[in-house]
Design a protein around this motif. Structure first.
Motif, PDB file in Angstrom:
ATOM      1  N   ASN A 157      -1.650  -3.575   5.591  1.00 18.41           N
ATOM      2  CA  ASN A 157      -2.861  -3.074   4.937  1.00 18.41           C
ATOM      3  C   ASN A 157      -3.493  -4.075   3.974  1.00 18.41           C
ATOM      4  O   ASN A 157      -4.656  -3.925   3.584  1.00 18.41           O
ATOM      5  CB  ASN A 157      -2.569  -1.773   4.192  1.00 18.41           C
ATOM      6  N   ASN A 178      -0.370   5.698   6.712  1.00 19.91           N
ATOM      7  CA  ASN A 178      -1.675   5.217   6.277  1.00 19.91           C
ATOM      8  C   ASN A 178      -1.877   3.777   6.731  1.00 19.91           C
ATOM      9  O   ASN A 178      -1.228   2.865   6.233  1.00 19.91           O
ATOM     10  CB  ASN A 178      -1.769   5.310   4.744  1.00 19.91           C
ATOM     11  N   LEU A 179      -2.790   3.572   7.681  1.00 13.76           N
ATOM     12  CA  LEU A 179      -3.052   2.231   8.210  1.00 13.76           C
ATOM     13  C   LEU A 179      -4.515   1.851   8.004  1.00 13.76           C
ATOM     14  O   LEU A 179      -5.190   1.377   8.919  1.00 13.76           O
ATOM     15  CB  LEU A 179      -2.688   2.172   9.701  1.00 13.76           C
ATOM     16  N   GLY A 181      -5.718  -0.573   6.654  1.00  9.09           N
ATOM     17  CA  GLY A 181      -5.994  -2.003   6.803  1.00  9.09           C
ATOM     18  C   GLY A 181      -6.732  -2.284   8.096  1.00  9.09           C
ATOM     19  O   GLY A 181      -7.390  -3.320   8.244  1.00  9.09           O
ATOM     20  N   GLN A 209     -10.288   4.325   3.272  1.00  9.85           N
ATOM     21  CA  GLN A 209     -10.897   3.482   4.302  1.00  9.85           C
ATOM     22  C   GLN A 209     -12.313   3.099   3.873  1.00  9.85           C
ATOM     23  O   GLN A 209     -13.108   3.943   3.473  1.00  9.85           O
ATOM     24  CB  GLN A 209     -10.945   4.229   5.637  1.00  9.85           C
TER      25      GLN A 209
END
Length: 341
Positions: A157, A178-179, A181, A209
């Motif tokens: 990330n 949670n990605l 990135g 995001q």
């Protein structure tokens, strides 16, 4: 939260995939094993084989070598000198387009990509592609410890981190990962349970995001995968279908629907669109937009759609368009929608 663009992409099977698919249906005769709307072990195996074949012929190559049921005498169909150790993207409609999407994303944007599959064998193919193209990547599947998982997610990330691709097993992804990135995610194959796909797609479209997200769902047209998509797309199915594994399938399908799973429609650009009897298309082209406020989460009949790249906003997909793509549904989410936890 920013918008996300949902894009189910339908692909034609390559000649090799088509030949193997038709040969399997003819030799294994999976419909004959269905009795009174029940799926047995043989039928379950057939479902898995067809789903893997839709991903890439390399995933059923060993079955051809061993001449397992449905793949007897199929080894000669592979190109001369073929080796499963070397990935040949052009043998799969999905894989060749994924190759394009990754190349265009890498060369024209600063975006990162998450690749998701139900099968760790498919992640192995992703690794071969990344090594061949020299893309830096990380991989998360069920073999990774929770502690190590948190470290690679945090590292990926970081904007300063050079890894371009995050490979994810859908079973290992789970909720809460949670990605952010990455802002592009590719669902390489569909899950029976639409909630599982929604969870996977929400890995990038989450609080924090900062970019618009692009979610590509790759579906082989006219195959068992498109039947799964149709099951997911139906509003009633989304509210009542709780299929988690192949073993649960017969609880949600009539005998006729089960038999239809084991067919291949080679003539259609999209069996799903055909079934809509779409009133917004004339001569194969969408001439009327969906109604204002149309459902952008389940009812595909109300989505924008096209047989070519005209009308697409995503410049990466436009530049990645190739002959394998047969049909595209596309829809932007509402800004006030919340992501799946």
């Amino acid at each position: 939260m920013l918008n996300r663009t949902l894009i189910p992409l339908l692909y034609r099977l390559t000649p090799l995939q088509t030949e193997l698919y038709m040969r399997f249906l003819k030799q294994a005769k999976p419909t004959e094993t269905l009795r009174e709307g029940r799926i047995n072990v043989s039928s379950l195996s057939s479902i898995t084989s067809l789903k893997k074949l839709c991903n890439h012929p390399a995933l059923i190559y060993d079955k051809c070598v061993e001449e397992e049921e449905g793949f007897e005498g199929a080894l000669h169909l592979f190109p001369p000198g073929y080796s499963a150790k070397v990935l040949e993207p052009q043998l799969s409609g999905k894989m060749v387009t994924l190759d394009y999407i990754l190349a265009v994303t890498r060369s024209t944007t600063g975006d990162k990509v998450v690749l998701v599959s139900n099968y760790t064998q498919t992640l192995d193919l992703f690794e071969k592609l990344c090594r061949f193209r020299r893309y830096l990547y990380v991989r998360l599947d069920g073999t990774m410890s929770i502690k190590k998982r948190a470290k690679i997610v945090e590292k990926f990330n970081s904007p300063q981190n050079p890894e371009f691709i995050f490979m994810l097993s859908s079973k290992a992804g789970g909720c809460g990962l949670n990605l952010i990135g990455a802002n592009r995610l590719v669902m390489f194959d569909p899950d029976w349970n639409p909630a599982n796909d929604e969870q996977a797609m929400a890995r990038v479209w989450r609080d924090g995001q900062k970019k618009t997200c692009y979610i590509y769902r790759l579906i082989s047209t006219g195959t068992i995968e498109e039947k799964i998509l149709q099951r997911q797309a139906h509003k009633k199915a989304l509210s009542s279908c709780v299929v988690d594994e192949e073993q649960d399938v017969e609880r949600h399908f009539s005998l006729g629907q089960l038999r239809e799973l084991f067919t291949l429609n080679e003539e259609t650009a999209s069996d799903t669109h055909d079934k809509f009897h779409c009133c917004r298309c004339v001569n194969g082209r969408e001439v009327r937009l969906p109604p204002e406020g149309a459902d952008c989460t389940s009812d595909l009949s109300q989505w924008n759609h096209c047989f070519d790249k005209k009308g697409l906003r995503d410049q990466v997909l436009k530049a990645s368009w190739n002959s394998a793509v047969s049909f595209v549904f596309h829809q932007r989410s509402h800004e006030d929608q919340k992501g799946v936890v």
